[in-house]
Design an enzyme around this catalytic site. Structure first.
Site, PDB file in Angstrom:
ATOM      1  N   LYS A  21      88.425  21.175  54.412  1.00 25.11           N
ATOM      2  CA  LYS A  21      88.863  21.654  55.794  1.00 25.11           C
ATOM      3  C   LYS A  21      88.625  20.674  57.264  1.00 25.11           C
ATOM      4  CE  LYS A  21      84.111  23.973  56.002  1.00 25.11           C
ATOM      5  NZ  LYS A  21      83.691  22.600  56.289  1.00 25.11           N
ATOM      6  N   GLU A  58      54.809  24.299  57.815  1.00 24.60           N
ATOM      7  CA  GLU A  58      55.062  24.343  56.293  1.00 24.60           C
ATOM      8  C   GLU A  58      54.452  25.742  55.850  1.00 24.60           C
ATOM      9  OE1 GLU A  58      57.082  23.026  53.939  1.00 24.60           O
ATOM     10  OE2 GLU A  58      56.287  24.422  52.726  1.00 24.60           O
ATOM     11  N   ASP A 103      75.963  20.733  45.232  1.00 27.14           N
ATOM     12  CA  ASP A 103      74.887  21.727  45.705  1.00 27.14           C
ATOM     13  C   ASP A 103      75.578  23.181  45.288  1.00 27.14           C
ATOM     14  OD1 ASP A 103      73.927  19.360  46.747  1.00 27.14           O
ATOM     15  OD2 ASP A 103      74.141  20.210  48.633  1.00 27.14           O
ATOM     16  N   HIS A 132      58.383 -13.577  41.332  1.00 26.51           N
ATOM     17  CA  HIS A 132      57.359 -13.458  42.072  1.00 26.51           C
ATOM     18  C   HIS A 132      57.764 -14.124  43.485  1.00 26.51           C
ATOM     19  CE1 HIS A 132      53.042 -14.037  43.801  1.00 26.51           C
ATOM     20  NE2 HIS A 132      53.158 -15.505  43.820  1.00 26.51           N
ATOM     21  N   GLY A 190      62.902  17.732  57.325  1.00 25.73           N
ATOM     22  CA  GLY A 190      61.864  17.959  58.389  1.00 25.73           C
ATOM     23  C   GLY A 190      61.252  16.169  58.344  1.00 25.73           C
TER      24      GLY A 190
HETATM   25  P1  NAD Z   1      63.475  21.415  51.289  1.00 28.59           P
HETATM   26  O1  NAD Z   1      63.890  22.222  50.292  1.00 28.59           O
HETATM   27  O2  NAD Z   1      63.323  19.787  50.891  1.00 28.59           O
HETATM   28  O3  NAD Z   1      62.057  21.629  52.062  1.00 28.59           O
HETATM   29  C1  NAD Z   1      62.001  22.746  52.903  1.00 28.59           C
HETATM   30  C2  NAD Z   1      60.802  23.120  53.211  1.00 28.59           C
HETATM   31  O4  NAD Z   1      60.450  24.295  53.938  1.00 28.59           O
HETATM   32  C3  NAD Z   1      59.840  23.703  51.985  1.00 28.59           C
HETATM   33  O5  NAD Z   1      58.704  22.933  51.840  1.00 28.59           O
HETATM   34  C4  NAD Z   1      59.677  24.862  52.011  1.00 28.59           C
HETATM   35  O6  NAD Z   1      58.462  25.391  51.420  1.00 28.59           O
HETATM   36  C5  NAD Z   1      59.528  25.146  53.541  1.00 28.59           C
HETATM   37  N1  NAD Z   1      59.831  26.516  54.210  1.00 28.59           N
HETATM   38  C6  NAD Z   1      60.888  27.339  53.610  1.00 28.59           C
HETATM   39  N2  NAD Z   1      60.717  28.261  54.274  1.00 28.59           N
HETATM   40  C7  NAD Z   1      60.007  28.330  55.251  1.00 28.59           C
HETATM   41  C8  NAD Z   1      59.583  28.930  56.665  1.00 28.59           C
HETATM   42  N3  NAD Z   1      59.963  30.141  56.922  1.00 28.59           N
HETATM   43  N4  NAD Z   1      58.622  28.411  57.240  1.00 28.59           N
HETATM   44  C9  NAD Z   1      58.111  27.335  57.169  1.00 28.59           C
HETATM   45  N5  NAD Z   1      58.380  26.318  55.777  1.00 28.59           N
HETATM   46  C10 NAD Z   1      59.560  26.980  55.355  1.00 28.59           C
HETATM   47  O7  NAD Z   1      64.764  21.577  52.365  1.00 28.59           O
HETATM   48  P2  NAD Z   1      65.291  20.495  53.587  1.00 28.59           P
HETATM   49  O8  NAD Z   1      64.346  19.541  53.958  1.00 28.59           O
HETATM   50  O9  NAD Z   1      66.105  21.629  54.589  1.00 28.59           O
HETATM   51  O10 NAD Z   1      66.300  19.998  52.849  1.00 28.59           O
HETATM   52  C11 NAD Z   1      67.667  20.513  52.348  1.00 28.59           C
HETATM   53  C12 NAD Z   1      68.068  19.944  50.953  1.00 28.59           C
HETATM   54  O11 NAD Z   1      68.696  18.725  51.479  1.00 28.59           O
HETATM   55  C13 NAD Z   1      67.007  19.528  50.073  1.00 28.59           C
HETATM   56  O12 NAD Z   1      67.288  20.193  48.957  1.00 28.59           O
HETATM   57  C14 NAD Z   1      67.258  18.198  49.748  1.00 28.59           C
HETATM   58  O13 NAD Z   1      67.438  17.851  48.460  1.00 28.59           O
HETATM   59  C15 NAD Z   1      68.375  17.709  50.432  1.00 28.59           C
HETATM   60  N6  NAD Z   1      68.054  16.511  51.397  1.00 28.59           N
HETATM   61  C16 NAD Z   1      67.709  15.320  50.913  1.00 28.59           C
HETATM   62  C17 NAD Z   1      67.523  14.084  51.267  1.00 28.59           C
HETATM   63  C18 NAD Z   1      67.026  13.164  50.524  1.00 28.59           C
HETATM   64  O14 NAD Z   1      67.467  12.754  49.530  1.00 28.59           O
HETATM   65  N7  NAD Z   1      66.537  11.875  51.156  1.00 28.59           N
HETATM   66  C19 NAD Z   1      67.407  14.159  52.590  1.00 28.59           C
HETATM   67  C20 NAD Z   1      67.821  15.266  53.509  1.00 28.59           C
HETATM   68  C21 NAD Z   1      67.852  16.436  52.647  1.00 28.59           C
END
Ligand code: NAD
Length: 469
Positions: free
Chosen positions: A37, A206, A316, A448, A188
């Protein structure tokens, strides 16, 4: 006017899963269309995810090095200033280069980018709508690769200005004085780090009693301590009840701790990063007869087949970690299977990386998972403090932690907290893919001085003993 065009394969979605599937299928001789899109190819990863966030992480890390680390190397600086506009422009250029690169690859492989919103029909045809135009495409096979989008929290309305999701956080026009991050996960901590380095006061809220819940607990705890030392603040076991933008543009966030005690925090910007949900709406799945699981993800078998014959799903929108490289592997596997080859994905050897500084990278099982499975294992941690290159770099934080089967010595998990962990994990992914033992890694010659000697030493630690500690 509706028209009909036939292909061997239609891929819906041009993110890392979809565009890679399209390219591999075209390389294997298929006539391929990819319905997307957005004009820019590459999906969330290239446009508003991995790539722009890595561009900002790089820029902000260089700023932090200039501010805090260069003096240790004898570099005296004065008049250090941040040009945020320039950082954002550079990020946009990086994105444009990479999305343009995918467009060139499509051209080279004779893949049609069909611009528009796709809807799947029960006869496997795909209706594409763009403005008032409607086209129907037909193909022997269809791959659904529509990705995911951020989850919203009830009572916390994302306005793209004061309350932002990851997309908004990649394009702020000012560094907020106070930033509240809801969610101590990948997004985050990465985007929180960017603004922390640029001078924001960052507080991560968190819901659970730990950050990055899927991570090895010991690594997660050490990681949190490292981020705290950098100035990031954490409130764990904290539930967000709501957020209200005030007249002055700041945001009041209402929270509740584990004992039910309520409090209100104030910030200039709030970043909501509590996970992502699959993009399945508007695809016509229900009508077409494609089943979803209890969590709204498209249900697939081990060959990525959905409940509708000839229709596959990857990335995803199906179960598994929401990682670009996982989606890419699945895209290749489906394309190869369609060409009669034996494509498959080894889910035991998918690395995950948090691109903070230091970085955290893992592959395989955590100690908690091994305990849960009742596996008898051995563990060893080798600190970067004892690695010559790390000392020369001034990057002594962290360690390489390896987990292996107690009886067979087979490597079962690797967890690295430290500089360049994202690069170091690659040899351990390969080791796990090849079912290597810790001794295999330990007996492999490592250059090394390199940080990779930390990996060798950790492997030695699981067997005959380390040399340098
Ligand atoms: P995440 O699943 O990594 O983390 C979300 C966090 O939010 C968890 O620790 C959870 O316990 C917490 N949470 C959930 N509801 C909440 C609430 N109401 N209040 C407070 N905390 C709460 O999700 P994300 O950081 O949004 O990332 C999304 C996806 O994107 C992930 O699945 C990740 O795999 C992917 N991602 C990967 C990378 C990377 O590979 N470096 C970088 C960015 C995103």
């Amino acid at each position: 006017m509706a028209s009909e065009i036939s292909y061997d394969l239609i891929v819906i979605g041009a993110g890392p899963g979809g565009y890679v599937a399209a390219i591999r299928a075209a390389q294997l001789g298929m006539k391929v269309a990819c319905v997307e899109k957005d004009r820019a190819l590459g999906g969330t990863c290239l446009n508003v995810g991995c790539i722009p966030s890595k561009a900002l992480l790089e820029s902000s890390e260089l700023y932090a090095q200039a501010k805090d680390k260069l003096k240790d190397h004898g570099v005296q600086l004065s008049g250090l200033a941040l040009d945020l506009k320039k950082c954002m422009e550079r990020k946009d250029q990086v994105v444009a280069q990479l999305t343009g690169g995918v467009a060139s690859l499509f051209k080279k492989n004779k893949i049609d980018h069909v611009l528009g919103q796709a809807q799947l029909n029960a006869d496997r045809s795909v209706t594409v709508r763009q403005s008032k135009e409607e086209t129907t495409l037909r193909a022997k096979h269809v791959i659904l690769a529509t990705g995911s989008r951020p989850i919203e929290i009830p009572g916390v309305a994302v306005d793209g200005k004061s309350v932002v999701d990851s997309t908004g956080a990649l394009a702020l026009s000012q560094v907020p004085k106070k930033l509240i991050v809801i969610g101590g996960g990948y997004i985050g901590l990465e985007l929180g780090s960017v603004y922390l380095r640029w001078g924001s006061q960052v507080t991560v809220l968190e819901a659970l009693d730990r950050i990055v819940p899927a991570m090895d607990l010991e690594v997660g705890k050490a990681f949190q301590r490292v981020l705290q030392k950098q100035g990031m603040q954490f409130q764990l076991s904290t539930k967000v009840k709501g957020a209200a933008v005030k007249k002055d543009g700041t945001v009041d966030v209402t929270v509740e701790d584990a004992s039910g005690k309520a409090a209100t925090l104030n910030a200039d910007v709030v970043l909501v990063a509590v996970g992502r949900r699959p993009n399945t709406e508007g695809l016509g799945l229900d009508k077409a007869g494609v089943k979803v699981d209890e969590r709204g993800r498209i249900a697939v078998d081990e060959k990525f087949r959905t409940s509708l014959p000839g229709v596959y799903a990857i990335g995803d929108v199906i179960a598994g970690p929401m990682l670009a490289h996982k989606a890419m592997e699945e895209g290749v596997a489906v394309a190869e299977n369609l060409a009669g080859q034996a494509g498959h994905v080894n889910y035991d050897a998918i690395p995950s990386v948090v691109y903070t500084w230091p970085e955290v990278a893992s592959v395989g099982l955590t100690e908690e998972q091994l305990k849960e499975k009742g596996v008898e294992y051995k563990a060893f941690k080798f600190p970067f403090l004892a690695v010559g290159k790390a000392i020369a770099m001034g990057e002594k934080e962290g360690w390489v932690k390896l987990l292996a089967d107690k009886k067979t010595d087979r490597l079962l998990g690797a967890h690295i907290l430290g500089a360049r962990a994202s690069d170091l994990i690659a040899e351990l992914v390969l080791a796990i893919e090849f079912k290597a033992s810790a001794e295999d890694v330990a007996r492999t010659c490592h250059a090394h001085p390199t940080l990779s000697e930390g990996v060798k030493e950790a492997a030695l630690g699981l067997g005959s003993g380390t040399i340098h500690a």
